[in-house]
Scaffold this motif. Structure first.
Motif, mmCIF file in Angstrom:
data_model
loop_
_atom_site.group_PDB
_atom_site.id
_atom_site.type_symbol
_atom_site.label_atom_id
_atom_site.label_comp_id
_atom_site.label_asym_id
_atom_site.label_seq_id
_atom_site.Cartn_x
_atom_site.Cartn_y
_atom_site.Cartn_z
ATOM 1 N N GLN A 32 59.100 4.761 21.596
ATOM 2 C CA GLN A 32 58.183 5.957 20.965
ATOM 3 C C GLN A 32 56.993 5.323 21.298
ATOM 4 O OE1 GLN A 32 59.434 6.061 16.941
ATOM 5 N NE2 GLN A 32 57.302 5.122 15.702
ATOM 6 N N ASP A 33 56.801 5.156 22.041
ATOM 7 C CA ASP A 33 55.802 4.317 22.630
ATOM 8 C C ASP A 33 54.612 5.680 23.433
ATOM 9 O OD1 ASP A 33 56.770 4.578 24.935
ATOM 10 O OD2 ASP A 33 56.674 3.226 25.685
ATOM 11 N N ARG A 34 54.769 6.613 23.614
ATOM 12 C CA ARG A 34 54.245 8.037 24.616
ATOM 13 C C ARG A 34 53.972 7.536 25.370
ATOM 14 N NH1 ARG A 34 53.816 11.951 20.841
ATOM 15 N NH2 ARG A 34 52.422 13.477 22.198
ATOM 16 N N ALA A 35 54.564 6.793 26.590
ATOM 17 C CA ALA A 35 54.177 6.768 28.040
ATOM 18 C C ALA A 35 54.423 7.876 28.739
ATOM 19 C CB ALA A 35 54.648 5.279 28.532
ATOM 20 N N PRO A 36 53.508 8.432 29.852
ATOM 21 C CA PRO A 36 53.610 9.371 29.852
ATOM 22 C C PRO A 36 55.246 9.075 31.724
ATOM 23 C CG PRO A 36 52.395 8.696 31.199
ATOM 24 C CD PRO A 36 52.782 7.881 29.702
ATOM 25 N N LEU A 37 55.182 8.068 31.761
ATOM 26 C CA LEU A 37 57.021 7.146 32.812
ATOM 27 C C LEU A 37 56.775 6.132 32.426
ATOM 28 C CD1 LEU A 37 57.665 9.447 34.903
ATOM 29 C CD2 LEU A 37 56.785 8.209 36.447
ATOM 30 N N THR A 38 58.571 6.123 32.322
ATOM 31 C CA THR A 38 58.831 4.864 32.087
ATOM 32 C C THR A 38 60.306 4.734 32.985
ATOM 33 O OG1 THR A 38 58.135 4.588 30.268
ATOM 34 C CG2 THR A 38 60.320 3.251 30.645
ATOM 35 N N LEU A 39 59.930 3.748 33.837
ATOM 36 C CA LEU A 39 61.220 2.982 34.682
ATOM 37 C C LEU A 39 62.188 1.766 33.948
ATOM 38 C CD1 LEU A 39 61.585 2.991 38.522
ATOM 39 C CD2 LEU A 39 61.483 0.726 37.599
ATOM 40 N N VAL A 40 63.833 2.130 34.125
ATOM 41 C CA VAL A 40 64.212 1.399 33.369
ATOM 42 C C VAL A 40 65.698 0.585 35.185
ATOM 43 C CG1 VAL A 40 66.235 0.677 31.874
ATOM 44 C CG2 VAL A 40 63.948 2.037 31.041
ATOM 45 N N ALA A 41 65.873 -0.230 35.232
ATOM 46 C CA ALA A 41 66.342 -0.973 36.440
ATOM 47 C C ALA A 41 67.050 -1.997 35.587
ATOM 48 C CB ALA A 41 65.438 -2.055 37.684
ATOM 49 N N MET A 42 68.781 -1.644 35.460
ATOM 50 C CA MET A 42 69.628 -2.613 35.455
ATOM 51 C C MET A 42 69.628 -3.541 36.026
ATOM 52 S SD MET A 42 69.676 -1.323 31.852
ATOM 53 C CE MET A 42 71.893 -2.747 31.993
ATOM 54 N N MET A 43 69.784 -4.656 35.852
ATOM 55 C CA MET A 43 70.189 -5.877 36.974
ATOM 56 C C MET A 43 71.429 -6.267 36.126
ATOM 57 S SD MET A 43 67.274 -6.453 38.571
ATOM 58 C CE MET A 43 67.582 -8.448 39.377
ATOM 59 N N ARG A 44 71.535 -6.459 34.514
ATOM 60 C CA ARG A 44 73.035 -7.121 34.614
ATOM 61 C C ARG A 44 73.586 -6.511 33.208
ATOM 62 N NH1 ARG A 44 72.140 -12.730 33.670
ATOM 63 N NH2 ARG A 44 71.577 -12.662 31.748
ATOM 64 N N GLY A 45 75.016 -6.149 32.829
ATOM 65 C CA GLY A 45 75.113 -6.045 31.574
ATOM 66 C C GLY A 45 75.134 -4.366 31.957
ATOM 67 N N GLN A 46 75.198 -3.413 30.663
ATOM 68 C CA GLN A 46 75.240 -2.565 30.841
ATOM 69 C C GLN A 46 73.709 -1.733 29.075
ATOM 70 O OE1 GLN A 46 78.779 -0.309 30.352
ATOM 71 N NE2 GLN A 46 78.675 -0.695 27.727
ATOM 72 N N ALA A 47 73.652 -0.702 29.229
ATOM 73 C CA ALA A 47 73.064 0.235 28.386
ATOM 74 C C ALA A 47 73.230 1.323 28.335
ATOM 75 C CB ALA A 47 71.617 -0.057 29.005
ATOM 76 N N TRP A 48 72.735 1.643 27.105
ATOM 77 C CA TRP A 48 73.058 3.576 27.079
ATOM 78 C C TRP A 48 71.736 4.165 26.699
ATOM 79 C CZ3 TRP A 48 77.489 6.330 27.139
ATOM 80 C CH2 TRP A 48 78.525 5.913 27.472
ATOM 81 N N VAL A 49 71.535 5.205 27.446
ATOM 82 C CA VAL A 49 69.674 5.684 27.225
ATOM 83 C C VAL A 49 70.765 7.611 26.272
ATOM 84 C CG1 VAL A 49 67.777 6.790 27.821
ATOM 85 C CG2 VAL A 49 68.545 4.456 29.180
ATOM 86 N N ILE A 50 69.860 6.976 24.792
ATOM 87 C CA ILE A 50 70.056 8.116 23.573
ATOM 88 C C ILE A 50 68.361 8.403 24.116
ATOM 89 C CG2 ILE A 50 71.040 8.700 22.094
ATOM 90 C CD1 ILE A 50 71.976 5.270 22.312
ATOM 91 N N PRO A 51 68.442 9.994 24.570
ATOM 92 C CA PRO A 51 67.574 11.240 23.879
ATOM 93 C C PRO A 51 67.780 11.612 22.835
ATOM 94 C CG PRO A 51 67.971 11.595 25.979
ATOM 95 C CD PRO A 51 69.310 10.310 25.897
ATOM 96 N N ASP A 52 66.282 11.782 22.476
ATOM 97 C CA ASP A 52 66.720 12.709 20.975
ATOM 98 C C ASP A 52 67.130 14.189 21.486
ATOM 99 O OD1 ASP A 52 65.349 10.511 19.854
ATOM 100 O OD2 ASP A 52 63.879 11.830 18.899
ATOM 101 N N HIS A 53 66.983 14.956 21.955
ATOM 102 C CA HIS A 53 67.518 15.636 22.792
ATOM 103 C C HIS A 53 68.307 15.991 24.090
ATOM 104 C CE1 HIS A 53 64.981 17.380 19.542
ATOM 105 N NE2 HIS A 53 64.224 16.825 19.763
ATOM 106 N N GLY A 54 69.801 15.874 24.699
ATOM 107 C CA GLY A 54 69.879 15.795 25.728
ATOM 108 C C GLY A 54 71.318 14.880 26.090
ATOM 109 N N GLU A 55 71.316 14.640 26.456
ATOM 110 C CA GLU A 55 72.987 14.380 27.114
ATOM 111 C C GLU A 55 72.996 12.597 26.877
ATOM 112 O OE1 GLU A 55 76.585 13.690 29.770
ATOM 113 O OE2 GLU A 55 75.405 15.612 30.537
ATOM 114 N N THR A 56 73.359 11.796 26.142
ATOM 115 C CA THR A 56 73.373 10.131 26.603
ATOM 116 C C THR A 56 73.588 9.884 27.807
ATOM 117 O OG1 THR A 56 73.583 10.043 23.803
ATOM 118 C CG2 THR A 56 74.534 8.395 25.630
ATOM 119 N N VAL A 57 73.225 8.585 28.340
ATOM 120 C CA VAL A 57 73.627 8.380 29.706
ATOM 121 C C VAL A 57 73.716 7.065 30.023
ATOM 122 C CG1 VAL A 57 73.324 8.658 31.928
ATOM 123 C CG2 VAL A 57 71.895 10.288 30.935
#
Length: 309
Positions: A32-57
């Motif tokens: 909840q940093d309110r940043a205008p743009l964030t980029l996440v690159a997966m190097m190893r393993g897995q993660a889920w991105v869970i928006p407050d509104h929208g589809e989990t990816v």
């Protein structure tokens, strides 16, 4: 200058926040940093991105996600894992109860997490500045986009992974530029995909006539452009250029130029100490009065009010 260069003249990496995270499940980060743009690159393993509104990816190794702020979201090993860490503005890190975690999870140079041998490794780059020039492009991005590994071929992620842990002179500038390059590469690949629904003004850059006119306007906004001058530069008639430009971009050449000039002026007012008159001349207005009139008409506030916001 093209639209992607315009993007990076807005939220361009200048001392951007860059971090390598190494984590063992269960883990969950509430962003909840309110940043205008964030980029996440997966190097190893897995993660889920869970928006407050929208589809989990789900993110797999090699995938890249871009989150457009300022809405909060969660990144976790599993959607069911409750948040254990909260990231606040300024990248201040706490427990959900508010206790600082700045030192507790430090794993070395630009590295953070709950285990130095964690099964998940991801790189996060956060653009923390708002830029008016980028508003047109940022508005065209979804709140969350994911570029899967098999959708592109780019050596930048491993290179960024090597460089992020170095602590050498000028390293911050190296990382800023690598983050910019990675963002451009991701957006190029994304906008080439059918599901991206690239905006009309972006697609228009591939048109031999309108694309040239757009580059002329972008490269020299201070020039006293007219439709006739643009038509001469593109080798078509005024009527043909005006009709083709409006059909492809969605607005007339002069309306587009006004928006571009005011976007540049808004950015200059926020990021420099230049006088309003100097900013006006730099973006193609003859006086501070002319810039102020256009600014109020289009943006609803005066240049002085915008600078103070």
């Amino acid at each position: 200058m093209d639209v992607l260069a315009g993007l990076l003249d807005g939220p361009r990496a200048r001392g951007a926040f860059l971090l390598r995270s190494i984590l063992n499940p269960p883990w969950s980060l509430r962003i909840q940093d309110r940043a205008p743009l964030t980029l996440v690159a997966m190097m190893r393993g897995q993660a889920w991105v869970i928006p407050d509104h929208g589809e989990t990816v789900r993110l797999r190794p090699g995938d890249v996600a871009i989150m457009r702020g300022p809405d909060p979201y969660t990144v976790a090993d599993d959607p069911a894992t409750p948040p254990q860490v909260v990231i606040h503005p300024g990248q201040h890190c706490t427990t959900p109860e508010g206790e600082s975690l700045a030192q507790e999870m430090d794993l070395g140079v630009r590295t953070w997490g709950n285990s130095p041998d964690g099964s998940t490794v991801m790189i996060t780059g956060t653009y923390q500045m708002h830029g008016e020039i980028s508003r047109r492009l940022l508005a065209a991005l979804p709140a969350l986009l994911v570029l899967p590994e098999d959708a592109w071929d780019c050596p930048l992620i491993p290179l960024l992974g090597d460089e992020i842990v170095k602590d050498e002179p000028g390293q911050a500038a190296v990382l800023d530029r690598l983050l910019d390059l990675l963002l451009i590469a991701v957006l190029r690949a994304w906008f080439s995909r059918p599901e991206a629904e690239a905006p009309a003004w972006y697609r228009a850059h591939s048109d031999p006539v309108v694309g040239r006119a757009l580059r002329m306007l972008h490269n020299n906004p201070a020039h006293p452009w007219t439709v006739a001058a643009l038509a001469a530069g593109t080798g078509v008639s005024r009527a043909s250029l005006a009709r083709r430009f409006t059909d492809l971009v969605g607005e007339s050449p002069m309306a587009f130029l006004t928006g571009w000039r005011l976007a540049m002026a808004a950015d200059l007012l926020r990021e420099t100490d230049a006088t309003i008159g100097a900013v006006a001349r730099q973006v193609g207005y003859g006086s501070s009065f002319a810039l102020s009139t256009a600014f109020k008409r289009v943006l609803g506030v005066s240049p002085q009010e915008h600078r103070a916001m």
